[in-house]
Motif scaffolding. Structure first.
Motif, mmCIF file in Angstrom:
data_model
loop_
_atom_site.group_PDB
_atom_site.id
_atom_site.type_symbol
_atom_site.label_atom_id
_atom_site.label_comp_id
_atom_site.label_asym_id
_atom_site.label_seq_id
_atom_site.Cartn_x
_atom_site.Cartn_y
_atom_site.Cartn_z
ATOM 1 N N ALA A 210 0.715 -1.196 0.037
ATOM 2 C CA ALA A 210 0.118 -0.090 0.152
ATOM 3 C C ALA A 210 0.950 1.307 -0.041
ATOM 4 C CB ALA A 210 -0.764 -0.035 1.176
ATOM 5 N N GLU A 211 0.337 2.198 -0.582
ATOM 6 C CA GLU A 211 1.037 3.523 -0.550
ATOM 7 C C GLU A 211 -0.254 4.659 -0.819
ATOM 8 O OE1 GLU A 211 3.234 3.264 -4.140
ATOM 9 O OE2 GLU A 211 1.420 3.773 -5.459
ATOM 10 N N GLU A 212 0.350 5.944 -0.177
ATOM 11 C CA GLU A 212 -0.619 6.847 -0.128
ATOM 12 C C GLU A 212 -0.385 8.002 -1.242
ATOM 13 O OE1 GLU A 212 -0.977 8.336 4.026
ATOM 14 O OE2 GLU A 212 1.096 8.890 4.138
ATOM 15 N N CYS A 213 -1.401 8.767 -1.569
ATOM 16 C CA CYS A 213 -0.839 9.901 -2.462
ATOM 17 C C CYS A 213 -2.096 10.864 -2.429
ATOM 18 C CB CYS A 213 -0.726 9.590 -3.729
ATOM 19 S SG CYS A 213 -2.071 8.598 -4.518
ATOM 20 N N PHE A 214 -2.037 11.902 -2.989
ATOM 21 C CA PHE A 214 -2.886 13.199 -2.870
ATOM 22 C C PHE A 214 -3.207 13.640 -4.280
ATOM 23 C CE2 PHE A 214 -1.337 13.131 1.296
ATOM 24 C CZ PHE A 214 -2.449 13.465 2.184
ATOM 25 N N PRO A 215 -3.821 12.732 -5.343
ATOM 26 C CA PRO A 215 -3.884 12.963 -6.616
ATOM 27 C C PRO A 215 -4.957 14.155 -6.922
ATOM 28 C CG PRO A 215 -4.870 11.059 -6.361
ATOM 29 C CD PRO A 215 -4.220 11.075 -4.921
ATOM 30 N N PHE A 216 -6.011 14.073 -6.013
ATOM 31 C CA PHE A 216 -7.041 14.941 -6.257
ATOM 32 C C PHE A 216 -7.089 16.258 -5.893
ATOM 33 C CE2 PHE A 216 -9.130 10.719 -5.798
ATOM 34 C CZ PHE A 216 -9.358 10.565 -7.461
ATOM 35 N N ASP A 217 -6.560 16.570 -4.570
ATOM 36 C CA ASP A 217 -6.212 17.587 -3.859
ATOM 37 C C ASP A 217 -5.456 17.330 -2.587
ATOM 38 O OD1 ASP A 217 -8.094 16.891 -1.776
ATOM 39 O OD2 ASP A 217 -9.926 17.617 -2.926
ATOM 40 N N ASP A 218 -5.417 18.739 -1.609
ATOM 41 C CA ASP A 218 -4.603 18.573 -0.504
ATOM 42 C C ASP A 218 -5.284 17.681 0.807
ATOM 43 O OD1 ASP A 218 -2.590 19.640 -1.798
ATOM 44 O OD2 ASP A 218 -2.665 21.686 -0.888
ATOM 45 N N THR A 219 -6.601 17.383 0.600
ATOM 46 C CA THR A 219 -7.349 17.089 1.564
ATOM 47 C C THR A 219 -7.862 15.509 1.410
ATOM 48 O OG1 THR A 219 -9.509 18.151 0.923
ATOM 49 C CG2 THR A 219 -8.138 19.479 2.399
ATOM 50 N N THR A 220 -7.816 15.112 0.175
ATOM 51 C CA THR A 220 -8.242 13.798 0.082
ATOM 52 C C THR A 220 -7.167 12.867 -0.186
ATOM 53 O OG1 THR A 220 -10.247 14.849 -1.179
ATOM 54 C CG2 THR A 220 -9.828 12.515 -1.534
ATOM 55 N N ILE A 221 -7.041 11.840 0.869
ATOM 56 C CA ILE A 221 -5.892 10.812 0.730
ATOM 57 C C ILE A 221 -6.259 9.749 -0.065
ATOM 58 C CG2 ILE A 221 -6.411 10.112 2.965
ATOM 59 C CD1 ILE A 221 -3.567 9.727 3.384
ATOM 60 N N VAL A 222 -5.576 9.203 -1.012
ATOM 61 C CA VAL A 222 -6.105 8.000 -1.840
ATOM 62 C C VAL A 222 -4.995 6.824 -1.235
ATOM 63 C CG1 VAL A 222 -5.890 7.054 -4.008
ATOM 64 C CG2 VAL A 222 -6.780 9.573 -3.488
ATOM 65 N N GLU B 214 -10.618 16.213 6.274
ATOM 66 C CA GLU B 214 -11.531 17.281 6.892
ATOM 67 C C GLU B 214 -12.549 16.771 7.372
ATOM 68 O OE1 GLU B 214 -11.302 20.608 4.191
ATOM 69 O OE2 GLU B 214 -9.500 21.131 4.687
ATOM 70 N N ARG B 215 -13.013 16.799 8.683
ATOM 71 C CA ARG B 215 -14.370 16.380 9.312
ATOM 72 C C ARG B 215 -15.352 17.102 8.561
ATOM 73 N NH1 ARG B 215 -15.583 13.216 13.422
ATOM 74 N NH2 ARG B 215 -17.662 13.524 14.180
ATOM 75 N N GLN B 216 -16.241 16.036 8.061
ATOM 76 C CA GLN B 216 -17.521 16.740 7.562
ATOM 77 C C GLN B 216 -18.810 17.007 8.661
ATOM 78 O OE1 GLN B 216 -17.623 17.584 3.986
ATOM 79 N NE2 GLN B 216 -15.444 17.050 4.426
ATOM 80 N N ASP B 217 -19.800 17.472 8.639
ATOM 81 C CA ASP B 217 -20.898 17.488 9.362
ATOM 82 C C ASP B 217 -21.402 16.384 9.890
ATOM 83 O OD1 ASP B 217 -20.666 20.409 9.137
ATOM 84 O OD2 ASP B 217 -22.342 20.567 7.678
ATOM 85 N N ASP B 218 -21.160 15.449 9.149
ATOM 86 C CA ASP B 218 -21.619 13.973 9.480
ATOM 87 C C ASP B 218 -20.598 13.016 9.942
ATOM 88 O OD1 ASP B 218 -20.697 13.975 6.801
ATOM 89 O OD2 ASP B 218 -22.663 13.212 6.070
ATOM 90 N N GLY B 219 -19.194 13.563 10.018
ATOM 91 C CA GLY B 219 -18.139 12.946 10.488
ATOM 92 C C GLY B 219 -17.237 12.415 9.411
ATOM 93 N N PHE B 220 -16.227 11.516 9.787
ATOM 94 C CA PHE B 220 -15.189 11.162 8.694
ATOM 95 C C PHE B 220 -15.832 10.036 8.171
ATOM 96 C CE2 PHE B 220 -12.373 13.552 11.604
ATOM 97 C CZ PHE B 220 -11.816 14.139 10.857
#
Length: 123
Positions: A16-28, A42-48
């Motif tokens: 497994a590896e992690e990256c941020f191909p979409f933006d700075d706040t979405t980990i893939v 980032e926590r949404q109103d309804d949670g992570f």
């Protein structure tokens, strides 16, 4: 589970590896260059929540069984589920579905890539 525990578990998956191909706040999270999970930092109103690939029949079963599982947010709803990690699904089950997501990705790879993955050592 909390967001850090989900991250740590995803990274514990072989290759497994992690990256941020979409933006700075979405980990893939990827194995063999293919995405098996992604989540907003980032926590949404309804949670992570974490998005996981899923067998289409099992995806529907999960949605019926748990209130915290919905069709994949911003993804193909046939193959992806969104799981609210602080919802009604036990941690052990979240881990099992992360593993299932990896298995779904691996089984779609060409045979040679599947064999390459199987031969990898857990780091």
């Amino acid at each position: 589970m909390n967001i850090e525990e989900v991250r740590e578990y995803c990274l514990s998956i072989k290759g497994a590896e992690e990256c941020f191909p979409f933006d700075d706040t979405t980990i893939v999270f990827k194995v063999m260059g293919k995405m098996f999970a992604y989540m907003g930092l980032e926590r949404q109103d309804d949670g992570f929540r974490v998005n996981l690939k899923c067998d289409p029949d099992k995806a529907v079963e999960l949605r019926e069984k748990y209130e915290s599982v919905i069709p994949g947010y911003h993804s193909n709803k046939k193959y992806w589920n969104t799981i609210y990690i602080d919802g009604d699904m036990p941690d052990s089950e979240i881990k099992a579905w992360i593993r299932h997501s990896v298995d779904e990705v691996i089984k779609k790879l060409p045979k040679k890539k599947q064999e390459e993955y199987a031969a990898m050592k857990n780091e």
